[in-house]
Design a protein around this motif. Structure first.
Motif, mmCIF file in Angstrom:
data_model
loop_
_atom_site.group_PDB
_atom_site.id
_atom_site.type_symbol
_atom_site.label_atom_id
_atom_site.label_comp_id
_atom_site.label_asym_id
_atom_site.label_seq_id
_atom_site.Cartn_x
_atom_site.Cartn_y
_atom_site.Cartn_z
ATOM 1 N N VAL A 21 0.868 -1.169 0.000
ATOM 2 C CA VAL A 21 0.000 0.000 0.000
ATOM 3 C C VAL A 21 0.910 1.225 0.000
ATOM 4 O O VAL A 21 1.733 1.401 0.902
ATOM 5 C CB VAL A 21 -0.918 0.028 1.241
ATOM 6 C CG1 VAL A 21 -1.768 1.293 1.257
ATOM 7 C CG2 VAL A 21 -1.797 -1.216 1.273
ATOM 8 N N ILE A 79 -1.404 -1.111 -4.108
ATOM 9 C CA ILE A 79 -2.613 -0.329 -3.901
ATOM 10 C C ILE A 79 -2.211 1.099 -3.555
ATOM 11 O O ILE A 79 -1.297 1.318 -2.755
ATOM 12 C CB ILE A 79 -3.439 -0.934 -2.748
ATOM 13 C CG1 ILE A 79 -3.883 -2.342 -3.131
ATOM 14 C CG2 ILE A 79 -4.627 -0.061 -2.386
ATOM 15 C CD1 ILE A 79 -3.866 -3.312 -2.019
ATOM 16 N N GLU A 92 -3.216 4.447 -1.692
ATOM 17 C CA GLU A 92 -4.088 4.891 -0.591
ATOM 18 C C GLU A 92 -3.937 6.398 -0.439
ATOM 19 O O GLU A 92 -2.823 6.909 -0.345
ATOM 20 C CB GLU A 92 -3.670 4.174 0.703
ATOM 21 C CG GLU A 92 -4.443 4.544 1.923
ATOM 22 C CD GLU A 92 -5.822 3.900 2.001
ATOM 23 O OE1 GLU A 92 -6.656 4.447 2.744
ATOM 24 O OE2 GLU A 92 -6.081 2.875 1.344
ATOM 25 N N TYR A 114 -5.701 1.554 5.403
ATOM 26 C CA TYR A 114 -6.062 0.476 4.470
ATOM 27 C C TYR A 114 -6.585 -0.739 5.249
ATOM 28 O O TYR A 114 -7.632 -1.315 4.903
ATOM 29 C CB TYR A 114 -4.870 0.089 3.595
ATOM 30 C CG TYR A 114 -5.159 -1.095 2.724
ATOM 31 C CD1 TYR A 114 -5.896 -0.948 1.540
ATOM 32 C CD2 TYR A 114 -4.717 -2.374 3.061
ATOM 33 C CE1 TYR A 114 -6.181 -2.044 0.736
ATOM 34 C CE2 TYR A 114 -5.002 -3.463 2.261
ATOM 35 C CZ TYR A 114 -5.734 -3.298 1.113
ATOM 36 O OH TYR A 114 -6.023 -4.387 0.325
ATOM 37 N N ASP A 132 -10.113 -0.634 6.567
ATOM 38 C CA ASP A 132 -11.169 -0.777 5.573
ATOM 39 C C ASP A 132 -11.345 -2.214 5.068
ATOM 40 O O ASP A 132 -12.272 -2.486 4.310
ATOM 41 C CB ASP A 132 -10.912 0.141 4.372
ATOM 42 C CG ASP A 132 -11.179 1.606 4.713
ATOM 43 O OD1 ASP A 132 -11.883 1.876 5.708
ATOM 44 O OD2 ASP A 132 -10.660 2.480 3.997
#
Length: 141
Positions: free
Chosen positions: A58, A92, A94, A135, A138
């Protein structure tokens, strides 16, 4: 609860990269280290990825408060492109708006001594933790 491969969190900076990792249950993020943004950056990141058996990364993506891209957004996107050359897993992005300011507040609230609060590396590590923790929070449990 099942043990899983780790997720790495990155707070990218032009001078330093804050790195965090989650626990095997993906509940909590913790600071790992700060890596200087120099020639050896990708070798050091690769070593951390191997050490923690990382499945996903992330990366905090900085955008303006309006949601528009900034010069730093493009720099992070270029970093992610190079990161994809050494890491085949999922990366990912963020939203990291305010993560450095939040990190400074967390450090202050923890009662950290002034010298440590002013250490940029400390802020980078805490920012990486905040990015990864957002992250993780969530993720469905």
């Amino acid at each position: 609860m099942e043990i899983q491969r780790r997720i790495l969190g990155i707070d990218y900076g032009t001078k330093r990269i804050g790195v965090s990792v989650c626990d095997p249950f993906r509940l909590f993020a913790r600071a790992v280290k700060v890596i200087n943004n120099t020639q050896g950056l990708y070798n050091e990141l690769h070593a951390v990825i191997r050490e923690f058996d990382v499945e996903k990364i992330v990366v905090g993506i900085p955008v303006r408060m309006s949601g528009e891209k900034s010069a730093m957004t493009y720099e992070v996107e270029a970093f992610v492109k190079k990161l994809q050359e050494i890491f085949s897993g999922e990366i990912i992005l963020e939203d990291e708006r305010m993560s450095s300011k939040q990190a400074q507040q967390v450090i202050r609230d923890a009662g950290t001594k002034k010298k440590k609060r002013q250490d940029k590396g400390t802020v980078d590590k805490v920012a990486a933790v905040l990015i990864l923790q957002a992250y993780l929070d969530d993720l469905p449990q």
